[in-house]
Design a protein around this motif. Structure first.
Motif, PDB file in Angstrom:
ATOM      1  N   SER A   1      -1.720   6.393  -7.388  1.00 49.29           N
ATOM      2  CA  SER A   1      -1.326   5.201  -6.867  1.00 49.29           C
ATOM      3  C   SER A   1      -1.833   4.208  -5.508  1.00 49.29           C
ATOM      4  O   SER A   1      -0.844   5.233  -4.790  1.00 49.29           O
ATOM      5  CB  SER A   1      -0.678   4.199  -7.441  1.00 49.29           C
ATOM      6  OG  SER A   1      -0.447   4.075  -8.242  1.00 49.29           O
ATOM      7  N   ASP A   2      -3.267   3.878  -5.014  1.00 52.77           N
ATOM      8  CA  ASP A   2      -3.152   3.192  -3.485  1.00 52.77           C
ATOM      9  C   ASP A   2      -2.280   2.292  -3.510  1.00 52.77           C
ATOM     10  O   ASP A   2      -2.122   1.652  -2.358  1.00 52.77           O
ATOM     11  CB  ASP A   2      -4.613   3.235  -3.208  1.00 52.77           C
ATOM     12  CG  ASP A   2      -5.294   2.329  -4.004  1.00 52.77           C
ATOM     13  OD1 ASP A   2      -4.651   1.613  -5.043  1.00 52.77           O
ATOM     14  OD2 ASP A   2      -6.453   1.983  -4.421  1.00 52.77           O
ATOM     15  N   THR A   3      -1.977   1.722  -4.532  1.00 53.83           N
ATOM     16  CA  THR A   3      -0.955   0.514  -4.477  1.00 53.83           C
ATOM     17  C   THR A   3       0.149   0.535  -5.268  1.00 53.83           C
ATOM     18  O   THR A   3       0.086   0.995  -6.359  1.00 53.83           O
ATOM     19  CB  THR A   3      -1.997  -1.128  -4.754  1.00 53.83           C
ATOM     20  OG1 THR A   3      -3.155  -1.116  -3.838  1.00 53.83           O
ATOM     21  CG2 THR A   3      -0.653  -2.326  -4.644  1.00 53.83           C
TER      22      THR A   3
ATOM     23  N   ARG B   1      -5.063  10.864  -1.421  1.00 53.80           N
ATOM     24  CA  ARG B   1      -5.919  10.960  -0.707  1.00 53.80           C
ATOM     25  C   ARG B   1      -5.470  10.604   0.331  1.00 53.80           C
ATOM     26  O   ARG B   1      -5.783  11.767   1.165  1.00 53.80           O
ATOM     27  CB  ARG B   1      -6.794   9.198  -0.887  1.00 53.80           C
ATOM     28  CG  ARG B   1      -8.188  10.191  -0.885  1.00 53.80           C
ATOM     29  CD  ARG B   1      -9.292   8.699  -0.823  1.00 53.80           C
ATOM     30  NE  ARG B   1      -9.700   8.994  -1.976  1.00 53.80           N
ATOM     31  CZ  ARG B   1     -10.630   8.169  -2.732  1.00 53.80           C
ATOM     32  NH1 ARG B   1     -10.911   7.151  -2.445  1.00 53.80           N
ATOM     33  NH2 ARG B   1     -10.866   9.322  -4.224  1.00 53.80           N
ATOM     34  N   PHE B   2      -4.294   9.728   0.335  1.00 51.94           N
ATOM     35  CA  PHE B   2      -3.522   9.414   2.602  1.00 51.94           C
ATOM     36  C   PHE B   2      -3.279  10.920   2.330  1.00 51.94           C
ATOM     37  O   PHE B   2      -2.935  11.218   3.657  1.00 51.94           O
ATOM     38  CB  PHE B   2      -2.890   8.402   2.297  1.00 51.94           C
ATOM     39  CG  PHE B   2      -3.285   7.311   1.161  1.00 51.94           C
ATOM     40  CD1 PHE B   2      -5.090   7.159   1.568  1.00 51.94           C
ATOM     41  CD2 PHE B   2      -2.777   6.542   1.382  1.00 51.94           C
ATOM     42  CE1 PHE B   2      -5.631   5.580   1.595  1.00 51.94           C
ATOM     43  CE2 PHE B   2      -3.533   4.691   0.968  1.00 51.94           C
ATOM     44  CZ  PHE B   2      -4.565   4.887   1.306  1.00 51.94           C
TER      45      PHE B   2
ATOM     46  N   PHE C   1      -0.386   8.354  -2.135  1.00 53.51           N
ATOM     47  CA  PHE C   1      -1.337   8.871  -2.299  1.00 53.51           C
ATOM     48  C   PHE C   1      -2.427   9.886  -2.093  1.00 53.51           C
ATOM     49  O   PHE C   1      -2.444   9.574  -1.254  1.00 53.51           O
ATOM     50  CB  PHE C   1      -2.146   6.522  -2.815  1.00 53.51           C
ATOM     51  CG  PHE C   1      -3.413   6.911  -2.638  1.00 53.51           C
ATOM     52  CD1 PHE C   1      -3.749   7.470  -4.588  1.00 53.51           C
ATOM     53  CD2 PHE C   1      -5.152   6.888  -2.526  1.00 53.51           C
ATOM     54  CE1 PHE C   1      -4.827   7.239  -4.920  1.00 53.51           C
ATOM     55  CE2 PHE C   1      -5.835   7.232  -3.207  1.00 53.51           C
ATOM     56  CZ  PHE C   1      -5.993   6.797  -4.360  1.00 53.51           C
TER      57      PHE C   1
ATOM     58  N   ARG D   1      -4.569   1.747  -9.694  1.00 60.46           N
ATOM     59  CA  ARG D   1      -5.630   2.448  -9.251  1.00 60.46           C
ATOM     60  C   ARG D   1      -6.354   2.332 -10.351  1.00 60.46           C
ATOM     61  O   ARG D   1      -6.124   1.985 -11.424  1.00 60.46           O
ATOM     62  CB  ARG D   1      -5.420   3.617  -9.037  1.00 60.46           C
ATOM     63  CG  ARG D   1      -6.965   4.634  -8.791  1.00 60.46           C
ATOM     64  CD  ARG D   1      -6.919   4.440  -7.332  1.00 60.46           C
ATOM     65  NE  ARG D   1      -7.744   4.958  -6.273  1.00 60.46           N
ATOM     66  CZ  ARG D   1      -8.694   4.606  -5.143  1.00 60.46           C
ATOM     67  NH1 ARG D   1      -8.667   3.289  -4.771  1.00 60.46           N
ATOM     68  NH2 ARG D   1      -9.850   5.346  -5.246  1.00 60.46           N
TER      69      ARG D   1
ATOM     70  N   PRO E   1      -4.957   8.079   7.826  1.00 61.00           N
ATOM     71  CA  PRO E   1      -5.408   7.421   6.430  1.00 61.00           C
ATOM     72  C   PRO E   1      -5.623   5.742   7.061  1.00 61.00           C
ATOM     73  O   PRO E   1      -4.777   5.393   7.812  1.00 61.00           O
ATOM     74  CB  PRO E   1      -4.193   7.569   5.678  1.00 61.00           C
ATOM     75  CG  PRO E   1      -3.285   8.767   6.354  1.00 61.00           C
ATOM     76  CD  PRO E   1      -3.898   8.773   7.738  1.00 61.00           C
TER      77      PRO E   1
ATOM     78  N   PRO F   1       0.816  -0.928  -0.120  1.00 61.77           N
ATOM     79  CA  PRO F   1       0.078  -0.029   0.115  1.00 61.77           C
ATOM     80  C   PRO F   1       0.793   1.521   0.346  1.00 61.77           C
ATOM     81  O   PRO F   1       2.290   1.300   0.428  1.00 61.77           O
ATOM     82  CB  PRO F   1      -0.869  -0.249   1.105  1.00 61.77           C
ATOM     83  CG  PRO F   1      -0.446  -1.156   1.661  1.00 61.77           C
ATOM     84  CD  PRO F   1       0.760  -2.479   1.175  1.00 61.77           C
ATOM     85  N   ASN F   2       0.268   2.060  -0.401  1.00 58.98           N
ATOM     86  CA  ASN F   2       1.069   3.398  -0.599  1.00 58.98           C
ATOM     87  C   ASN F   2       0.516   4.715  -0.419  1.00 58.98           C
ATOM     88  O   ASN F   2      -0.334   5.663  -0.317  1.00 58.98           O
ATOM     89  CB  ASN F   2       1.406   4.251  -2.361  1.00 58.98           C
ATOM     90  CG  ASN F   2       1.489   5.239  -2.622  1.00 58.98           C
ATOM     91  OD1 ASN F   2       3.071   5.663  -2.273  1.00 58.98           O
ATOM     92  ND2 ASN F   2       1.155   6.080  -3.965  1.00 58.98           N
TER      93      ASN F   2
END
Length: 221
Positions: free
Chosen positions: A212-214, A151-152, A149, A197, A162, A145-146
């Protein structure tokens, strides 16, 4: 069966595999697995190690395409391995925070370690062991997990935690720089850093570390 200490971390994973992840239906439609399958099959390995194999869903997908592919795997949760042993050629229980891989040096053409490192205290130990069992020209595929990202980042600015930090199963966090540093410290050379994503894939290609969230990382010796 290996007798292991019932640590809180292990108990969380055992409960998860006994309940919400008890069958493959939980993973169907999770696009991360399709991308992993594509990357692994494109590399055309003969022998693969899945570090944190869970119940063997990724191996199930790989074996559908290449039944002759030899796959070993390990996981901390015995509840997951009950199913994994029906799919993998070798599957064993292992606490990666406290033990090395029971595999000879330079054994595997490819090692995959997907959504595992964030659950470990001893990240360096795990990556050093992966480097040891990976062939000199072998390929490592890691996903984490990134934390970077977008949003985080906004959640932190707004004073919120987050979800990847709030997740009690996670004891580590990674962004692009940290995972690259960890891999290099283990003697591995990073080849590519990409991301995943569901929405806006063109933004992911533009900046994986931001959109990217990953993160997907490929590395070798």
């Amino acid at each position: 069966m290996v007798i292991m200490e019932a640590t809180p971390q292990r108990q969380r994973h055992e409960e998860e595999w006994r309940t919400v992840k008890r069958d493959y239906a939980f993973f169907e439609g999770v696009a991360r697995y399709d991308l992993l399958k594509q990357l692994i099959l494109t590399a055309n390995p003969e022998k693969v190690l899945d570090v944190g194999c869970g119940s063997g869903y990724l191996s199930h997908l790989l074996k559908q395409e290449r039944p002759s592919l030899v796959i070993h795997g390990c996981d901390i949760a015995e509840a997951a391995l009950v199913q994994a042993r029906n799919v993998l050629d070798v599957a064993y229980q292992l606490d990666l925070d406290h033990a090395g891989l029971p595999e000879p040096n330079h054994t595997f053409d490819l090692v995959v370690c997907s959504e595992v490192l964030e659950h470990l205290y001893e990240v360096d130990l795990c990556l050093q062991e992966i480097a040891r069992v990976l062939k000199p020209d072998g390929l490592l595929i890691v996903t984490v997990p990134n934390l970077g990202f977008w949003r985080f980042r906004i959640e932190v600015l707004c004073g919120r935690i987050p979800r990847i930090v709030a997740d009690e199963r996670h004891v580590q966090t990674f962004n692009r720089d940290r995972i690259v540093t960890c891999l290099e410290r283990a003697g591995l050379r990073v080849l590519t850093v990409t991301g995943w994503r569901h929405r806006w894939p063109w933004l992911v290609r533009l900046s994986p570390e931001l959109f990217s969230d990953t993160l997907f990382i490929q590395a070798t010796h």
